[in-house]
Design a protein around this motif. Structure first.
Motif, PDB file in Angstrom:
ATOM      1  N   GLN A 283       0.807  -1.220   0.000  1.00 43.72           N
ATOM      2  CA  GLN A 283       0.000   0.000   0.000  1.00 43.72           C
ATOM      3  C   GLN A 283       0.842   1.274   0.000  1.00 43.72           C
ATOM      4  O   GLN A 283       0.309   2.374   0.049  1.00 43.72           O
ATOM      5  CB  GLN A 283      -0.918  -0.010   1.224  1.00 43.72           C
ATOM      6  N   LEU A 284       2.176   1.132  -0.051  1.00 37.72           N
ATOM      7  CA  LEU A 284       3.039   2.315  -0.113  1.00 37.72           C
ATOM      8  C   LEU A 284       2.904   2.971  -1.491  1.00 37.72           C
ATOM      9  O   LEU A 284       2.797   2.291  -2.507  1.00 37.72           O
ATOM     10  CB  LEU A 284       4.496   1.919   0.133  1.00 37.72           C
ATOM     11  N   PHE A 285       2.942   4.310  -1.524  1.00 37.52           N
ATOM     12  CA  PHE A 285       2.774   4.970  -2.819  1.00 37.52           C
ATOM     13  C   PHE A 285       3.473   6.329  -2.915  1.00 37.52           C
ATOM     14  O   PHE A 285       3.672   6.847  -4.010  1.00 37.52           O
ATOM     15  CB  PHE A 285       1.279   5.168  -3.127  1.00 37.52           C
ATOM     16  N   GLU A 286       3.842   6.943  -1.778  1.00 37.11           N
ATOM     17  CA  GLU A 286       4.432   8.272  -1.833  1.00 37.11           C
ATOM     18  C   GLU A 286       5.891   8.213  -2.304  1.00 37.11           C
ATOM     19  O   GLU A 286       6.526   7.156  -2.304  1.00 37.11           O
ATOM     20  CB  GLU A 286       4.354   8.943  -0.463  1.00 37.11           C
ATOM     21  N   GLU A 287       6.434   9.394  -2.669  1.00 39.16           N
ATOM     22  CA  GLU A 287       7.783   9.431  -3.244  1.00 39.16           C
ATOM     23  C   GLU A 287       8.883   9.330  -2.207  1.00 39.16           C
ATOM     24  O   GLU A 287      10.020   8.976  -2.532  1.00 39.16           O
ATOM     25  CB  GLU A 287       7.962  10.692  -4.085  1.00 39.16           C
ATOM     26  N   THR A 288       8.581   9.642  -0.925  1.00 43.82           N
ATOM     27  CA  THR A 288       9.578   9.467   0.127  1.00 43.82           C
ATOM     28  C   THR A 288       8.944   8.759   1.320  1.00 43.82           C
ATOM     29  O   THR A 288       7.724   8.754   1.493  1.00 43.82           O
ATOM     30  CB  THR A 288      10.162  10.803   0.622  1.00 43.82           C
TER      31      THR A 288
END
Length: 288
Positions: free
Chosen positions: A97-102
């Motif tokens: 479920q990870l999706f952000e750039e950092t």
């Protein structure tokens, strides 16, 4: 923040020819600050029950009550926002479920979504990263550059960033190597010791013995045991009848019994067995 489940039933595709009853007439209580292990074979209803605890599913019949908030078949989704902040849910592979750039942005996403300012959300993200033992140098990296174990820590930190009072863990160590598993279980134990209510779905009986103080067993959608790990594992024959395993230490103690050693009650953990054996040796009665 106690949990009460009363005569809860749930059917997938209710009212259709494809209806499947996943839970039937389940009643139980989970007290504040407890560590509950939920055990059962695939298809027993464990995950279905857990998804009711933060409103991902709503009962077909019966109800559940969390901190005085009742969820019934008629409860509207818009009424469940506060519950989802209070009950954090960790799926089997939360890193999917990870999706952000950092890393920092991923952990900060939930608090920002629930109304925190950018500065507040970032401060929470840094604090939660420390809580799950992520080093500072990964905060500005992409989560997808990290190892599998670190990615899972990022995902869990993102759930903890909502500052839940209850953490529901659905096979949270699946796919991790033995050291990764141990580190993850120690993290959850630390959260529990700091006052968080932990609910763990697991097939690992060693984890039940080592960490839990409450055990629930589901079979074919019904609750068949609501007890302590000590009481549960004191009945090896009952467990075998239901095709459930024993902790490794308890299995070893059974072998010792077969060779003549007696126990007042079967030990659950290595520490417990070691203490019994040390006492026997000290007292000169290791063969009794």
């Amino acid at each position: 923040m106690p949990i009460r489940v009363e005569k809860l039933s749930y059917s997938y595709q209710a009212g259709t020819p494809m209806e499947h009853k996943a839970l039937e007439d389940v009643s139980l209580e989970i007290t504040d600050g407890s560590y509950t292990a939920v055990i059962g074979h695939t298809g027993s209803g464990k995950s279905t029950l857990m998804q009711h605890l933060n409103g991902l599913l709503k009962p077909t019949e019966g109800f559940l009550e969390i901190n005085g908030r009742q969820i019934t078949p008629e409860t509207q989704n818009k009424e469940l926002g506060d519950l989802r902040k209070e009950v954090g849910f960790v799926f089997q592979f939360p890193e999917a479920q990870l999706f952000e750039e950092t890393v920092k942005k991923d952990i900060a996403f939930a608090p920002k979504n629930f109304g925190k300012s950018d500065e507040e959300a970032e401060a929470i993200a840094v604090r939660m990263a420390k809580m799950v033992d992520l080093p500072d140098e990964v905060l500005d990296k992409s989560p997808f550059e990290l190892s599998g174990g670190q990615m899972r820590r990022v995902a869990i930190a993102g759930i903890l960033a909502m500052e839940p009072k209850i953490l529901v863990l659905d096979e949270p160590t699946a796919g991790l190597d033995p050291m990764g598993r141990l580190e993850m279980m120690r993290l959850f134990s630390r959260l529990h010791k700091n006052g968080m209510t932990i609910i763990l779905v697991t097939h690992q009986m060693n984890d039940v013995a080592d960490y839990a103080d409450h055990a629930l067993v589901l079979e074919h959608g019904r609750l068949i045991a609501d007890t302590t790990p000590k009481a549960l594992f004191s009945k090896p024959e009952w467990l075998r009848e239901h095709h459930l395993d024993l902790p490794q230490t308890t299995k070893f103690a059974e072998k010792l019994m077969a060779s003549g050693m007696k126990f007042d009650s079967l030990p659950l953990t290595k520490k417990e067995l070691a203490q019994i054996l040390a006492d026997r040796i000290k007292g000169g009665s290791a063969d009794e």
